[in-house]
Motif scaffolding. Structure first.
Motif, short mmCIF file in Angstrom:
data_model
loop_
_atom_site.label_atom_id
_atom_site.label_comp_id
_atom_site.label_asym_id
_atom_site.label_seq_id
_atom_site.Cartn_x
_atom_site.Cartn_y
_atom_site.Cartn_z
N ALA A 1 0.93 -1.40 -0.25
CA ALA A 1 0.01 -0.01 0.10
C ALA A 1 0.95 1.17 0.07
CB ALA A 1 -0.88 0.00 1.19
N LYS A 2 2.00 1.13 0.74
CA LYS A 2 2.92 2.45 0.93
C LYS A 2 3.46 2.47 -0.57
CE LYS A 2 6.96 4.30 3.41
NZ LYS A 2 7.72 3.95 4.21
N LYS A 3 3.97 1.56 -1.05
CA LYS A 3 4.73 1.67 -2.52
C LYS A 3 3.73 2.21 -3.43
CE LYS A 3 5.78 -1.61 -5.71
NZ LYS A 3 5.94 -2.95 -5.87
N ASN A 4 2.64 1.51 -3.30
CA ASN A 4 1.35 1.80 -4.47
C ASN A 4 0.90 3.49 -4.08
OD1 ASN A 4 1.75 -0.47 -5.96
ND2 ASN A 4 -0.23 -1.18 -4.65
N SER A 5 0.78 3.88 -3.00
CA SER A 5 0.36 4.98 -2.63
C SER A 5 1.24 6.12 -3.02
CB SER A 5 0.00 5.26 -1.21
OG SER A 5 1.22 5.30 -0.65
N GLY A 6 2.75 5.78 -2.97
CA GLY A 6 3.69 6.72 -3.57
C GLY A 6 3.81 6.99 -4.93
N SER A 7 3.67 5.74 -5.53
CA SER A 7 3.62 6.00 -6.81
C SER A 7 1.98 6.68 -7.48
CB SER A 7 3.39 4.73 -7.85
OG SER A 7 2.56 3.91 -7.39
N PHE A 8 1.05 6.40 -6.76
CA PHE A 8 -0.08 7.16 -7.16
C PHE A 8 0.19 8.52 -6.68
CE2 PHE A 8 -4.07 8.82 -5.57
CZ PHE A 8 -4.91 8.84 -6.62
N ALA A 9 0.73 8.89 -5.76
CA ALA A 9 1.03 10.55 -5.39
C ALA A 9 1.65 10.79 -6.41
CB ALA A 9 1.60 10.29 -4.12
N SER A 10 2.89 10.19 -6.95
CA SER A 10 3.83 10.80 -7.95
C SER A 10 2.99 10.87 -9.37
CB SER A 10 4.87 9.93 -8.13
OG SER A 10 5.60 10.19 -9.10
N GLU A 11 2.29 10.21 -9.79
CA GLU A 11 1.40 10.20 -10.97
C GLU A 11 0.24 11.29 -10.72
OE1 GLU A 11 -0.53 6.35 -11.99
OE2 GLU A 11 1.48 5.38 -11.67
#
Length: 192
Positions: free
Chosen positions: A156-166
């Motif tokens: 979740a942390k990894k995905n939220s980081g990429s989501f936040a970046s996108e």
């Protein structure tokens, strides 16, 4: 009638421990046993008819536990910390579930009365229900699934980081496009 008077006197004696009730009795000129019984009756009527019970349940579920949590933070004992941490997990669980199934709760008779009873069981020092739940069920369940939970949180942390970046990149692109559109509109107005 003597039995009723006797019970009221016993109640009055028990209520003498609470200065706030003495002050309420002085202010209103109503005996404190009647104030408590009237408040209890009002609470029961609100619970049965569901008038404001959701807010009342949330208030009761928050005020006393918040105070006791503050006290637990200030003590060196770990036992009270466990009680209140688990209680807050239970309280948050109810709060989150209610957001998603609010429409369905209308059709469950006495839901908030049951929730209030459950929260009281979980919070009161006589029952320590939250600590019981933790020691009986949650502790083993969480220990058994700790690696799975850690992995899910890491994902979740990894995905939220990429989501936040996108999301940040998309927002930046939109802002740039909007700024250039405004700029070209202003240039067109100057030309004409």
């Amino acid at each position: 009638m003597d039995i009723v008077q006797e019970k009221l006197q016993v109640l009055r004696t028990k209520l003498d421990k609470y200065p706030v009730l003495q002050q309420a009795e002085s202010t209103t000129s109503v005996p404190k046993e009647f104030l408590v019984l009237g408040g209890g009756l009002l609470f029961a009527v609100l619970t049965v008819f569901g008038i404001g019970i959701a807010s009342l349940t949330s208030l009761v579920g928050f005020v006393y536990p918040a105070f006791k949590s503050f006290q637990a933070i200030e003590t060196k004992s770990k036992g009270d910390d466990t009680q209140w941490l688990v209680y807050w997990v239970i309280f948050a669980f109810f709060s989150i579930i209610e957001v998603f199934v609010d429409v369905l709760l209308y059709w469950i008779p006495f839901y908030f009365a049951f929730k209030l009873a459950f929260l009281l069981w979980a919070m009161l020092p006589q029952t320590k229900g939250a600590k019981f739940l933790y020691e009986s069920f949650l502790k083993d369940l969480l220990k058994k699934n700790e690696s799975k939970i850690d992995q899910a949180l890491a994902n979740a942390k990894k995905n939220s980081g990429s989501f936040a970046s996108e999301f940040s990149n998309a927002a930046s692109d939109i802002a740039t496009s909007a700024a250039s559109a405004v700029s070209s509109t202003q240039e067109n107005k100057k030309v004409t």
